[in-house]
Enzyme design. Structure first.
Site, mmCIF file in Angstrom:
data_model
loop_
_atom_site.group_PDB
_atom_site.id
_atom_site.type_symbol
_atom_site.label_atom_id
_atom_site.label_comp_id
_atom_site.label_asym_id
_atom_site.label_seq_id
_atom_site.Cartn_x
_atom_site.Cartn_y
_atom_site.Cartn_z
ATOM 1 N N HIS A 262 5.574 5.412 6.840
ATOM 2 C CA HIS A 262 5.607 5.366 8.308
ATOM 3 C C HIS A 262 6.417 4.214 8.884
ATOM 4 C CE1 HIS A 262 2.429 2.454 7.422
ATOM 5 N NE2 HIS A 262 2.740 1.909 8.575
HETATM 6 N N1 UDP Z 1 -5.019 3.711 4.830
HETATM 7 C C1 UDP Z 1 -6.057 4.555 5.184
HETATM 8 N N2 UDP Z 1 -5.777 5.887 5.374
HETATM 9 C C2 UDP Z 1 -4.534 6.413 5.208
HETATM 10 C C3 UDP Z 1 -3.480 5.547 4.827
HETATM 11 C C4 UDP Z 1 -3.762 4.203 4.663
HETATM 12 O O1 UDP Z 1 -7.203 4.129 5.327
HETATM 13 O O2 UDP Z 1 -4.364 7.626 5.383
HETATM 14 C C5 UDP Z 1 -5.327 2.273 4.687
HETATM 15 C C6 UDP Z 1 -4.923 1.663 3.371
HETATM 16 O O3 UDP Z 1 -5.975 1.736 2.438
HETATM 17 C C7 UDP Z 1 -4.600 0.227 3.744
HETATM 18 C C8 UDP Z 1 -4.149 0.316 5.174
HETATM 19 O O4 UDP Z 1 -4.558 1.591 5.661
HETATM 20 O O5 UDP Z 1 -5.779 -0.566 3.692
HETATM 21 C C9 UDP Z 1 -2.653 0.166 5.301
HETATM 22 O O6 UDP Z 1 -2.269 0.375 6.597
HETATM 23 P P1 UDP Z 1 -0.778 0.676 7.025
HETATM 24 O O7 UDP Z 1 -0.060 1.328 5.906
HETATM 25 O O8 UDP Z 1 -0.856 1.382 8.330
HETATM 26 O O9 UDP Z 1 -0.220 -0.756 7.365
HETATM 27 P P2 UDP Z 1 0.594 -1.877 6.602
HETATM 28 O O10 UDP Z 1 -0.281 -2.379 5.488
HETATM 29 O O11 UDP Z 1 1.864 -1.305 6.123
HETATM 30 O O12 UDP Z 1 0.832 -2.908 7.647
#
Ligand code: UDP
Length: 354
Positions: free
Chosen positions: A203
């Site tokens: 994303h």
């Molecule tokens: N996550 C979730 N459901 C999903 C995809 C990701 O609960 O369908 C959780 C994942 O376990 C992690 C977090 O969301 O803890 C990551 O969030 P995201 O990828 O939006 O953000 P980033 O870490 O890239 O800032």
């Protein structure tokens, strides 16, 4: 102390869930939800599953460009900070909500506490990189997940106090992973069996906003060995529809598209996957912690230790490189990184010494 915490998106709800409990044992905390993520599947489900207290204020500021969204958050936070008059403002990670919370607080002469300070991709085209660099330079207390993060801050001569506390997301993941591993129902509900499927998330703006990059992402997904479970982020879904690629994605054989999942279901799928492909920061470290090889759909990462340990491979959107990474054996060693599951406790101790 009275602490005002500003959160707004999925990974911030998870981080706040780690810190909020121990913080509230010793201090008063008020939670502000900016509304950056307003979709239930990215917001409400995390409050319910992780026991995070209901927000005291909801600003309802979602959508718009990064600049407009940040500006609207700043305008909403200024009077709120004046009214609540906290002793410090606590922010997490690298989103528009992080920067808006930190800047509004610093302008009001309030101490800013930044959890997940010092992470760097050294890619200034990423909105997250701008947010984290600026937030670090506004912060009085910078709480880092790793020594690398602390070294980054030293190199930038930040003004605030730097402490390595470990990663608060690891606290949550360590508590969840034993039951996630034992959960046979969730993979079955998605039509897959433990150890036999790939889990995919994508994303980041850099991968989905540019139609050519999005095209390359769809081609990469089509080249992956089935089955692949792909919880589709609303941003990615919208960009796929705009680019006319949604139908093509849906027709890929063996691809199981789902709505974004709650933390409990997602953790079960992550812990039992053969490998994970992702452009998420949080998912890279959760995969490492679970001992699941990770293929990162980016040219760089902030979580460099997972790459150095041989468990994470950066492939950008190169399908050949992704397939080669998936074919490689993971290393036999997996040293402990990002703390021992007690990072939140250390954050609270450091806040108490502000
Ligand atoms: N996550 C979730 N459901 C999903 C995809 C990701 O609960 O369908 C959780 C994942 O376990 C992690 C977090 O969301 O803890 C990551 O969030 P995201 O990828 O939006 O953000 P980033 O870490 O890239 O800032």
């Amino acid at each position: 102390m009275k602490i005002l915490t500003v959160v707004g998106n999925r990974p911030q709800f998870i981080k706040a869930a780690a810190v909020s409990g121990p913080l509230r044992e010793r201090h008063e905390e008020l939670l502000v939800h900016t509304g950056q993520h307003y979709d239930d599947s990215l917001s409400a489900v995390f409050f319910a599953e992780l026991g995070l207290a209901r927000p005291d204020r909801e600003l309802g500021i979602g959508g718009g460009s990064n600049t407009t969204q940040t500006a609207r958050m700043l305008a909403a936070l200024e009077p709120l900070l004046e009214q609540i008059a906290p002793d410090a403002v606590l922010v997490y990670g690298d989103t528009n909500s992080t920067l808006a919370g930190a800047l509004a607080a610093a302008q009001a002469n309030l101490a800013v506490v930044h959890v997940e300070a010092g992470m760097r991709s050294f890619d200034r085209r990423m909105p997250e990189e701008l947010n984290r660099v600026l937030t670090d330079h506004l912060s009085a207390l910078l709480l880092c997940p790793s020594d690398t993060a602390a070294a980054n801050l030293k190199a930038e001569s930040v003004a605030g106090r730097v402490e390595v506390v470990g990663d608060v997301m690891v606290d949550v993941a360590m508590r969840r992973q034993p039951s996630a591993r034992a959960d046979e129902r969730t993979p079955a509900e998605h039509g897959v069996r433990g150890g036999e499927y790939l889990l995919l998330t994508a994303h980041r703006a850099g991968n989905v906003d540019d139609p050519q990059r999005l095209r390359a992402l769809v081609d990469l997904i089509a080249a992956l060995p089935a089955p692949v479970v792909f919880p589709l982020h609303p941003r990615t879904r919208a960009r796929l529809l705009d680019a006319g690629l949604a139908g093509e994605l849906e027709r890929i054989d063996g691809l199981r598209l789902t709505e974004p999942l709650g933390y409990v279901q997602f953790s079960a799928l992550l812990c039992q996957a053969r490998a994970v492909l992702t452009d998420s920061g949080g998912v890279q470290k959760e995969a490492y912690l679970a001992g699941v090889p990770c293929v990162t759909l980016r040219a760089n990462t902030e979580w460099v230790e997972t790459v150095a340990a041989g468990w994470n491979t950066l492939v950008d959107l190169d399908a050949g490189a992704a397939l080669a990474a998936l074919a490689a054996q993971p290393p036999s060693e997996r040293p402990s990184l990002y703390g021992d599951g007690q990072a939140a406790e250390r954050c609270v101790q450091a806040i108490g010494a502000l």
